[in-house]
Scaffold this motif. Structure first.
Motif, short mmCIF file in Angstrom:
data_model
loop_
_atom_site.label_atom_id
_atom_site.label_comp_id
_atom_site.label_asym_id
_atom_site.label_seq_id
_atom_site.Cartn_x
_atom_site.Cartn_y
_atom_site.Cartn_z
N ASP A 1 0.87 -1.18 0.00
CA ASP A 1 0.00 0.00 0.00
C ASP A 1 0.90 1.22 0.00
N ASP A 2 0.51 2.25 -0.75
CA ASP A 2 1.38 3.42 -0.85
C ASP A 2 1.23 4.41 0.30
N HIS A 3 0.32 4.14 1.24
CA HIS A 3 0.15 5.01 2.40
C HIS A 3 0.73 4.34 3.65
N PRO A 4 1.75 4.92 4.27
CA PRO A 4 2.39 4.31 5.44
C PRO A 4 1.41 3.98 6.56
N ALA A 5 0.48 4.88 6.84
CA ALA A 5 -0.46 4.65 7.94
C ALA A 5 -1.35 3.45 7.65
N VAL A 6 -1.72 3.29 6.38
CA VAL A 6 -2.57 2.15 6.00
C VAL A 6 -1.79 0.85 6.14
N ARG A 7 -0.52 0.87 5.71
CA ARG A 7 0.31 -0.34 5.85
C ARG A 7 0.41 -0.76 7.31
N ILE A 8 0.61 0.22 8.17
CA ILE A 8 0.72 -0.07 9.60
C ILE A 8 -0.60 -0.64 10.13
N GLY A 9 -1.72 -0.05 9.70
CA GLY A 9 -3.03 -0.53 10.14
C GLY A 9 -3.31 -1.94 9.69
N ILE A 10 -2.97 -2.24 8.42
CA ILE A 10 -3.18 -3.59 7.89
C ILE A 10 -2.33 -4.60 8.66
N GLU A 11 -1.07 -4.23 8.88
CA GLU A 11 -0.16 -5.14 9.59
C GLU A 11 -0.65 -5.38 11.01
N SER A 12 -1.11 -4.33 11.67
CA SER A 12 -1.62 -4.46 13.03
C SER A 12 -2.82 -5.40 13.08
N THR A 13 -3.71 -5.26 12.13
CA THR A 13 -4.90 -6.11 12.08
C THR A 13 -4.54 -7.57 11.84
N LEU A 14 -3.62 -7.80 10.91
CA LEU A 14 -3.23 -9.17 10.59
C LEU A 14 -2.50 -9.84 11.75
N ARG A 15 -1.72 -9.05 12.49
CA ARG A 15 -0.96 -9.62 13.60
C ARG A 15 -1.86 -10.03 14.77
N GLU A 16 -3.12 -9.63 14.71
CA GLU A 16 -4.06 -10.06 15.75
C GLU A 16 -4.33 -11.55 15.66
N SER A 17 -4.05 -12.12 14.50
CA SER A 17 -4.26 -13.55 14.31
C SER A 17 -2.94 -14.30 14.49
N ASN A 18 -2.95 -15.32 15.30
CA ASN A 18 -1.75 -16.14 15.51
C ASN A 18 -1.42 -16.97 14.28
N ALA A 19 -2.36 -17.02 13.34
CA ALA A 19 -2.15 -17.84 12.15
C ALA A 19 -1.47 -17.07 11.02
N LYS B 1 -11.99 -0.38 1.66
CA LYS B 1 -11.39 0.25 2.83
C LYS B 1 -12.40 1.02 3.66
N ALA B 2 -13.54 1.34 3.04
CA ALA B 2 -14.58 2.06 3.77
C ALA B 2 -15.39 1.13 4.66
N ASP B 3 -15.29 -0.18 4.41
CA ASP B 3 -15.97 -1.15 5.26
C ASP B 3 -15.11 -1.43 6.50
N SER B 4 -15.68 -2.11 7.45
CA SER B 4 -14.96 -2.41 8.69
C SER B 4 -13.69 -3.22 8.42
N VAL B 5 -12.64 -2.89 9.16
CA VAL B 5 -11.37 -3.60 9.01
C VAL B 5 -11.51 -5.07 9.43
N SER B 6 -12.60 -5.39 10.10
CA SER B 6 -12.84 -6.76 10.54
C SER B 6 -13.01 -7.73 9.36
N HIS B 7 -13.20 -7.17 8.17
CA HIS B 7 -13.38 -8.03 7.00
C HIS B 7 -12.04 -8.50 6.42
N LEU B 8 -10.95 -7.93 6.87
CA LEU B 8 -9.66 -8.27 6.29
C LEU B 8 -9.24 -9.70 6.57
N LEU B 9 -9.26 -10.11 7.82
CA LEU B 9 -8.84 -11.47 8.15
C LEU B 9 -9.71 -12.54 7.49
N PRO B 10 -11.04 -12.39 7.50
CA PRO B 10 -11.85 -13.38 6.77
C PRO B 10 -11.50 -13.44 5.28
#
Length: 233
Positions: free
Chosen positions: A12-30, A111-120
């Motif tokens: 992603d070309d936006h640093p804040a978005v990359r950090i947010g995506i990484e943070s969300t994904l790291r919530e999963s141990n998988a 991206k306008a939807d909840s970030v909770s949709h990323l892991l699924p």
């Protein structure tokens, strides 16, 4: 049973978005994030370096050597056929959504939807499934009444497609009217009808869609014109 362990690359070309995506994904141990890229250049380099299973990428990332959008994802699919792709985007263009589905990218998150949709979406991609976040699913369902042709612009009439090709190639509505010997009002109406069928609201999105779908018609543009001066209004 061996626990699931997914190796994911972020782009992603936006640093804040990359950090947010990484943070969300790291919530999963998988999930393990193996790297983060800011454009297609870094993305392709990281794909060479890391044996990852899933790519989570923005749709629009200008500036990279390999472009972005459909062009980029088609290249990734060609070079890494086993890699699963999840696209995150703010674009809600039906043409783009269906084009992604057509090239084998069935997991798309707005991206306008909840970030909770990323892991699924990531898990669905790994399982060769389809996952569209709510707004994307709504658009796809509304604009896909059992298409028999894989291209959204197949719904356009011959004259609408002709106008779109010339507009995308750099001609204004007035110039198109002169070349086709139709009134400016007629050309404007045909262009507007085409945009409605494609679910496109802005001229700049029509130009982007046309370029990605190969609808440019350079023979319609004189040598002094071209895509360096695109019509935005």
């Amino acid at each position: 049973m061996k626990p699931l362990h997914l190796r994911v690359l972020i782009a992603d070309d936006h640093p804040a978005v990359r950090i947010g995506i990484e943070s969300t994904l790291r919530e999963s141990n998988a999930v393990t994030v193996v790297g983060a890229a800011r454009d297609s250049t870094e993305m392709m380099e990281l794909l060479k370096l890391h044996d990852c299973q899933i790519l989570v990428s923005d749709y629009a990332m200008p500036g990279g050597l390999h472009g972005d959008g459909i062009t980029l994802f088609s290249l990734v699919r060609q070079r890494y056929p086993l890699l699963k792709i999840v696209v995150m985007t703010m674009l809600d263009n039906p043409g783009i959504i269906h084009s992604l589905l057509d090239i084998g990218v069935p997991c798309i998150v707005n991206k306008a939807d909840s970030v909770s949709h990323l892991l699924p979406a990531v898990h669905a991609a790994y399982a060769n499934g389809r996952y569209l976040s709510p707004s994307m699913a709504e658009i796809a369902a509304r604009t896909d009444p059992g298409r028999t042709n894989t291209q959204p612009h197949a719904t356009l009439s011959k004259r609408e497609l002709e106008v779109v090709r010339m507009f995308v190639s750099g001609l204004t509505v007035t110039e198109i009217a002169e070349r086709l010997h139709r009134s400016k009002k007629t050309i404007s109406t045909q262009k507007g009808s085409a945009m409605t069928k494609l679910g496109i609201l802005r001229d700049m999105d029509l130009v982007r869609y046309g370029m990605e779908m190969g609808l440019t018609n350079t023979s319609a543009v004189p040598p002094t014109q071209g895509l360096t001066a695109l019509p935005w209004h």
